[in-house]
Design a protein around this motif. Sequence first.
Motif, short mmCIF file in Angstrom:
data_model
loop_
_atom_site.label_atom_id
_atom_site.label_comp_id
_atom_site.label_asym_id
_atom_site.label_seq_id
_atom_site.Cartn_x
_atom_site.Cartn_y
_atom_site.Cartn_z
N TYR A 196 -1.99 7.16 4.23
CA TYR A 196 -2.14 7.11 2.76
C TYR A 196 -2.68 8.43 2.23
CZ TYR A 196 -4.10 6.14 -1.79
OH TYR A 196 -4.40 6.22 -3.12
N HIS A 197 -2.12 8.85 1.10
CA HIS A 197 -2.65 10.03 0.41
C HIS A 197 -2.36 9.81 -1.08
CE1 HIS A 197 -3.15 14.14 -0.98
NE2 HIS A 197 -3.78 14.38 0.15
N PRO A 198 -3.31 10.16 -1.96
CA PRO A 198 -3.06 9.93 -3.40
C PRO A 198 -1.78 10.61 -3.89
CG PRO A 198 -5.35 10.55 -3.03
CD PRO A 198 -4.65 10.67 -1.71
N ASN A 199 -1.37 11.69 -3.20
CA ASN A 199 -0.16 12.40 -3.61
C ASN A 199 1.12 11.58 -3.39
OD1 ASN A 199 0.88 14.73 -4.75
ND2 ASN A 199 1.54 15.51 -2.77
N LEU A 200 1.00 10.48 -2.63
CA LEU A 200 2.15 9.58 -2.45
C LEU A 200 2.68 9.09 -3.79
CD1 LEU A 200 1.40 7.06 0.46
CD2 LEU A 200 3.33 8.63 0.28
N ARG A 201 1.79 9.03 -4.77
CA ARG A 201 2.18 8.58 -6.11
C ARG A 201 3.34 9.42 -6.64
NH1 ARG A 201 -2.34 7.41 -10.42
NH2 ARG A 201 -1.08 6.21 -11.87
N VAL A 202 3.33 10.71 -6.29
CA VAL A 202 4.38 11.62 -6.74
C VAL A 202 5.55 11.63 -5.75
CG1 VAL A 202 4.87 14.04 -7.31
CG2 VAL A 202 2.61 13.07 -7.79
N THR A 203 5.25 11.67 -4.46
CA THR A 203 6.32 11.84 -3.47
C THR A 203 7.06 10.54 -3.13
OG1 THR A 203 4.73 11.56 -1.67
CG2 THR A 203 5.17 13.81 -2.37
N SER A 204 6.36 9.42 -3.21
CA SER A 204 7.00 8.14 -2.86
C SER A 204 6.26 7.02 -3.59
CB SER A 204 6.94 7.95 -1.34
OG SER A 204 7.62 6.79 -0.98
N ASN A 205 6.63 6.85 -4.87
CA ASN A 205 5.86 5.96 -5.73
C ASN A 205 5.81 4.51 -5.24
OD1 ASN A 205 5.68 4.32 -8.64
ND2 ASN A 205 4.33 6.08 -8.39
N LEU A 206 6.92 4.02 -4.69
CA LEU A 206 6.94 2.63 -4.22
C LEU A 206 5.97 2.46 -3.04
CD1 LEU A 206 7.98 -0.24 -4.16
CD2 LEU A 206 10.00 0.53 -2.93
N LEU A 207 5.99 3.41 -2.11
CA LEU A 207 5.07 3.33 -0.97
C LEU A 207 3.62 3.42 -1.45
CD1 LEU A 207 5.52 3.00 2.04
CD2 LEU A 207 5.41 5.46 2.30
N TYR A 208 3.41 4.25 -2.45
CA TYR A 208 2.07 4.40 -3.03
C TYR A 208 1.59 3.05 -3.59
CZ TYR A 208 -1.49 5.80 -6.44
OH TYR A 208 -2.65 5.91 -7.18
N LYS A 209 2.47 2.38 -4.32
CA LYS A 209 2.08 1.09 -4.92
C LYS A 209 1.77 0.06 -3.84
CE LYS A 209 4.54 1.44 -9.28
NZ LYS A 209 5.83 1.20 -9.91
N LEU A 210 2.57 0.08 -2.76
CA LEU A 210 2.33 -0.88 -1.68
C LEU A 210 0.99 -0.58 -0.98
CD1 LEU A 210 5.93 -1.19 -0.15
CD2 LEU A 210 4.79 -2.74 -1.74
N CYS A 211 0.70 0.70 -0.79
CA CYS A 211 -0.60 1.07 -0.18
C CYS A 211 -1.74 0.61 -1.09
CB CYS A 211 -0.69 2.58 0.02
SG CYS A 211 0.31 3.20 1.36
N LYS A 212 -1.59 0.83 -2.38
CA LYS A 212 -2.65 0.45 -3.32
C LYS A 212 -2.86 -1.07 -3.31
CE LYS A 212 -4.61 3.33 -5.78
NZ LYS A 212 -5.88 3.96 -5.36
N ARG A 213 -1.74 -1.80 -3.22
CA ARG A 213 -1.85 -3.27 -3.17
C ARG A 213 -2.62 -3.69 -1.92
NH1 ARG A 213 3.54 -6.70 -3.81
NH2 ARG A 213 3.42 -5.82 -5.88
N TYR A 214 -2.28 -3.04 -0.79
CA TYR A 214 -2.99 -3.35 0.45
C TYR A 214 -4.49 -3.06 0.30
CZ TYR A 214 -4.91 -2.98 5.07
OH TYR A 214 -5.75 -3.15 6.14
N ILE A 215 -4.80 -1.91 -0.28
CA ILE A 215 -6.22 -1.52 -0.41
C ILE A 215 -6.97 -2.53 -1.28
CG2 ILE A 215 -7.77 0.26 -1.38
CD1 ILE A 215 -5.52 2.31 -0.53
N ARG A 216 -6.33 -2.93 -2.40
CA ARG A 216 -6.98 -3.90 -3.31
C ARG A 216 -7.19 -5.25 -2.65
NH1 ARG A 216 -3.40 -2.18 -7.18
NH2 ARG A 216 -2.10 -3.99 -6.82
#
Length: 368
Positions: free
Chosen positions: A238-258
């Motif tokens: 996970y890296h916050p920059n995923l939001r830019v490079t792979s938004n769907l993966l970023y959202k899934l990581c955030k869901r997992y974290i929450r």
Amino acid sequence: MQIRRLSICNQFKCIGAACPANCCQGWKIPLDYDTYIKYLQEKGFFGTKLRVFLRRNEDTAEFRSVLGRCPFWGSDHLCEIQKKHGIEYMPAVCVQFPRQLYNLGFFCEETLYLACPEAARFFLQYVEADGPFDCIVMESEVSYEVNTTNDDEAFLNYLIKSREELAGMLRTGMDFSSMAILTYGQEAQNACLAGAALPSPVNYSEECYQTSPLGCVGGEYYQINVREINQLLFDGFYHPNLRVTSNLLYKLCKRYIREFAMLSRINPQAADKKLSALQKGLYQKVPSLGKILNRYFEYYLLTNFLDIYEDYCFTKCLRFGIVKTKMLLLFLALYAERKDSMEMAEIAKIIAIYERRAPHIKDALSKK
Ligand code: SF4
């Protein structure tokens, strides 16, 4: 040179602008030396544009990434360099992708990276048809360089045989996460170092497999809990920059974290239980999930098992494959959490975006 090419490579065809996750999304584009020099010499406005985005490091060169993508990926979803000068003018890595070309000195293996959604779609077609990943053998000259410094042919043949035996174990119904897989790897490594023959896969069948050098008994499975997933995530994936490079993966990581990582801080058992329920739910929504994961691991063996040729470490390679497959299960389950079912096209898309980030799991595992 003998080339062993997976038949899936011959069927592959890029779908260009219709692709849901173009090649350069989420990756830096490295430039080979010849291409770098060619771009330095390009004249006119296009040459200036090429040089604006070139970045030279000590030993390497690459394109600067713009919003997580190659700067030459156009709004029409096509490559500007290819449109202007044709495929030969593109960096070698772009021409090759998604083909994985592995020159082992004695022979070459050609496979497809599942980081391409179209390759992932073909992979799932094989799984659905229950077809083997056939290998086409041919003799031809190759343009790509040798990828290894090892010249131990006997060990390479040992690895090929060992990979066939592991694939055979999977095909006879063994789950990819069975501890028998790791035990086989450990014993094959020990036998290899002792100059002995490979262990027989028959010792690892459900009936015969009783105990292992790793202290596990038959029927046990490799498990990863929320605490271990947190570590894999925060140590590289996970890296916050995923939001830019792979938004769907970023959202899934955030869901997992929450939903899981935060819960695990106050109640690890409740987090593990919730994760187990999430994954079980996916098995109900995708009845062929068990088969998909097993074949995904088998494909990993075809594309990555020969990495052992470099470090002689069977366990490290197999463990990464098992954890990588388990993490795919997690992301598929997170994606499907609020859905009643999941289409094959959606599974292909998740596989493709996950594959682009999955090598970071290997880095995180090496820190453990
Ligand atoms: S990711 Fe695959 S299908 Fe998509 S543009 Fe690249 S090669 Fe073509």
